[in-house]
Design a protein around this motif. Structure first.
Motif, PDB file in Angstrom:
ATOM      1  N   VAL A 430       0.846  -1.195   0.000  1.00  0.00           N
ATOM      2  CA  VAL A 430       0.000   0.000   0.000  1.00  0.00           C
ATOM      3  C   VAL A 430       0.880   1.243   0.000  1.00  0.00           C
ATOM      4  N   PHE A 431       0.300   2.337  -0.446  1.00  0.00           N
ATOM      5  CA  PHE A 431       1.048   3.595  -0.535  1.00  0.00           C
ATOM      6  C   PHE A 431       1.438   4.092   0.853  1.00  0.00           C
ATOM      7  N   ALA A 432       2.600   4.747   0.911  1.00  0.00           N
ATOM      8  CA  ALA A 432       3.061   5.378   2.151  1.00  0.00           C
ATOM      9  C   ALA A 432       4.012   6.508   1.787  1.00  0.00           C
ATOM     10  N   TRP A 433       4.019   7.538   2.618  1.00  0.00           N
ATOM     11  CA  TRP A 433       4.944   8.643   2.389  1.00  0.00           C
ATOM     12  C   TRP A 433       6.304   8.290   2.977  1.00  0.00           C
ATOM     13  N   ILE A 439       4.584   0.454   1.449  1.00  0.00           N
ATOM     14  CA  ILE A 439       4.965  -0.482   2.498  1.00  0.00           C
ATOM     15  C   ILE A 439       4.278  -1.816   2.224  1.00  0.00           C
ATOM     16  N   ASP A 440       4.898  -2.888   2.650  1.00  0.00           N
ATOM     17  CA  ASP A 440       4.290  -4.215   2.570  1.00  0.00           C
ATOM     18  C   ASP A 440       3.632  -4.516   3.911  1.00  0.00           C
ATOM     19  N   THR A 441       2.375  -4.924   3.860  1.00  0.00           N
ATOM     20  CA  THR A 441       1.641  -5.154   5.099  1.00  0.00           C
ATOM     21  C   THR A 441       0.531  -6.179   4.865  1.00  0.00           C
ATOM     22  N   THR A 442      -0.206  -6.490   5.940  1.00  0.00           N
ATOM     23  CA  THR A 442      -1.363  -7.382   5.855  1.00  0.00           C
ATOM     24  C   THR A 442      -2.590  -6.624   6.324  1.00  0.00           C
ATOM     25  N   LEU A 443      -3.585  -6.518   5.461  1.00  0.00           N
ATOM     26  CA  LEU A 443      -4.830  -5.814   5.768  1.00  0.00           C
ATOM     27  C   LEU A 443      -5.988  -6.553   5.126  1.00  0.00           C
ATOM     28  N   SER A 448      -8.064  -1.631   3.770  1.00  0.00           N
ATOM     29  CA  SER A 448      -7.229  -0.920   2.797  1.00  0.00           C
ATOM     30  C   SER A 448      -8.012   0.215   2.137  1.00  0.00           C
ATOM     31  N   ILE A 449      -9.330   0.032   1.937  1.00  0.00           N
ATOM     32  CA  ILE A 449     -10.158   1.102   1.379  1.00  0.00           C
ATOM     33  C   ILE A 449     -10.177   2.296   2.335  1.00  0.00           C
ATOM     34  N   LYS A 450     -10.394   2.020   3.615  1.00  0.00           N
ATOM     35  CA  LYS A 450     -10.379   3.101   4.602  1.00  0.00           C
ATOM     36  C   LYS A 450      -9.010   3.757   4.692  1.00  0.00           C
ATOM     37  N   TYR A 451      -7.969   2.938   4.571  1.00  0.00           N
ATOM     38  CA  TYR A 451      -6.601   3.460   4.628  1.00  0.00           C
ATOM     39  C   TYR A 451      -6.371   4.461   3.499  1.00  0.00           C
TER      40      TYR A 451
END
Length: 524
Positions: A430-433, A439-443, A448-451
């Motif tokens: 997912v995108f990150a500044w 970043i690689d993560t588990t969601l 992920s939509i809310k993120y």
């Protein structure tokens, strides 16, 4: 006549009778095997996928449309050291043969076949043969018939030899080595020397140093194995091998060779794909504009939208260009394959500054402020006063707009199964500044939509007032993760943006900045 004489006569009789049929069958077989050898017409116009280039105001390549990231350059645009590295490494007797190097073939036969030295025999293919194989690839169909693979390899080799000789007759040596460097794959989605030089060093091929050219030439043999990003040690050793070859064939002296081999590999790695670069939104906007079809009223809900697009179709040559203009044979141009050059008004430096300004403003100012504001909200990223019904409606629309929903729907899953999948955790990027921009993560997909809804967006367009030329165009914070183009697709009220225009008009009419206007409705 005795029996022996009669048998001899019969033997020659049948030989004479059968031979013409055997020759005809053999000739037909050879025609069938070699019928797909390219003609001289095909050699004059080989089918190569060339990237369409978007060129900036200063003449720089902003980005490309491509399937294979390949742009053609002429021989005299290449560094002489690069040419020397290719010849020293791939075909030392390039200028002394006519497409087939029989000395190299003899060496391969002795070392690889007779002595069985598979790793040290070396290749026997000339640059012309390698070009033939690249432009007209071998048949890769797998057969289970015993010996079929060996037979196909032999036939392919003969085809390559014939094609190589044809190339030598059709082109000069300089043209052949130029075509070769423009066609080979260098890894990292780089086809041809121009894309490779830009991807690994951020340079034009004419600017490559000796050691940089040697590194790229070394990659041709095995692009992944000798990729300096993936295998830096192997890449360094391969580069030094190329430098040794250049010394061996007297292109550089021993002192130069030793000094260059001592240098570390310094990259300016910028992989070219459809998600990278500062002009990804601009490229996507151009694709949609140039691919536009003639407006039909039945396809529009609003008449005003239909009328606006109809005016664009009539008055703007760029709008629907691919459907208004065709090749000489009547077929449509292909942005990804036809190597078009699109000259734009965008200024490359301004484009870079605009991208940096968007990233800096969002990552260091707006986004941290917004994160602090929503940190304690119970419905984040939604406001506390937003009802659960409205939140679910927003989330449901987002689910149905997602690739996941469409893919599962096409796979035949029921609505209940699809919606249930949005609550199951999965591994994702997912995108990150940060420096990597992800970043690689588990969601869960729902999380992920809310993120993503917690990220603020921004767009930037700079236009030259007296000409209307667009000098910079940024549609969002990151094209890889945010495809929506806020500059063109996002339709918002102008708000305070109108004030400079309104104030300028007022001052042209004689008002001063200090003039006070009563804040009440006026009727004219």
């Amino acid at each position: 006549m005795n029996q022996k004489s009669r048998d001899k006569v019969k033997k020659w009789f049948w030989i004479i009778v059968i031979s013409p049929f055997v020759l005809v069958v053999f000739a037909l077989l050879m025609v069938g095997i070699f019928t797909d050898i390219p003609s001289f017409e095909e050699l004059e116009d080989p089918k190569n996928n060339l990237a369409t280039e978007l060129i900036s105001q200063e003449g720089e390549i902003l980005t490309t449309f491509h399937i294979e990231n390949r742009s053609y350059i002429a021989y005299d645009e290449m560094s002489p050291d690069l040419i020397n590295a290719v010849i020293a490494t791939e075909d030392a007797r390039f200028y002394n043969h006519s497409g087939i190097d029989f000395k190299s073939l003899a060496r391969v036969a002795v070392k690889s076949i007779i002595l069985g030295q598979r790793s040290s025999g070396g290749g026997g293919s000339t640059i012309s043969q390698q070009l033939a194989k690249t432009l007209f690839p071998r048949d890769t169909v797998v057969s289970k018939i015993p010996g079929a693979a060996t037979f196909n390899l032999v036939v392919s080799k003969f085809k390559e030899w014939i094609t190589a000789v044809k190339l030598e007759r059709n082109y000069t040596k300089n043209e052949i080595v130029s075509m070769y460097l423009n066609s080979v794959f260098f890894g990292s989605n780089s086809y041809g020397i121009r894309a490779a030089a830009s991807t690994f060093f951020g340079k034009h091929p004419s600017q490559l140093t000796i050691e940089e050219g040697a590194l790229l030439v070394g990659m041709v043999n095995k692009p992944t194995r000798y990729n300096p990003v993936i295998n830096p040690d192997l890449s360094l050793a391969r580069r030094n091998h190329v430098l040794n070859q250049m010394h061996k064939y007297h292109y550089i002296d021993q002192a130069t060779c030793d000094s260059l081999k001592a240098l570390p590999v310094k990259l300016n790695y910028n992989p070219q794909d459809h998600n990278s670069g500062t002009s990804a939104y601009f490229r996507d906007m151009l694709r949609r504009v140039m691919n536009a079809e003639k407006p039909q009223r039945s396809r529009y809900r609003q008449y005003d939208d239909y009328r606006a697009d109809s005016i664009l179709w009539r008055d703007d040559p760029l709008y629907g260009w691919l459907n208004k203009n065709h090749r000489a044979d009547g077929t449509k141009y292909n942005l990804d394959k036809d190597g078009l050059k699109i000259y734009t008004t965008v200024n490359a430096k301004m484009q870079q500054y605009a991208q940096e300004a968007i990233e800096e403003h969002l990552s260091k100012d707006l986004q941290p402020t917004f994160n602090r504001e929503i940190k304690w909200k119970t419905n984040r990223p939604f406001s506390n006063n937003v009802s659960k019904t409205l939140i679910e409606s927003i989330m449901n629309k987002a689910r149905k707009w997602s690739d996941r929903y469409r893919n599962l729907k096409n796979a035949g899953l029921s609505e209940e199964e699809i919606m249930a999948s949005f609550s199951k955790p999965v591994r994702m990027s997912v995108f990150a500044w940060n420096d990597r921009k992800y970043i690689d993560t588990t969601l869960t997909p729902d999380d992920s939509i809310k993120y993503y809804k917690s990220f603020l967006r921004a767009a930037f367009m700079a236009m030259e007032p007296n000409t209307g030329y667009v000098r910079a165009y940024i549609g969002g914070p990151n094209y890889r993760f945010f495809k929506y183009d806020n500059a063109r697709q996002g339709k918002r009220q102008v708000g305070s943006t109108i004030k400079p225009f309104l104030y300028t008009l007022a001052m042209q009419e004689g008002y001063t900045p200090c003039y006070k206007v009563v804040n009440v409705p006026q009727t004219f």
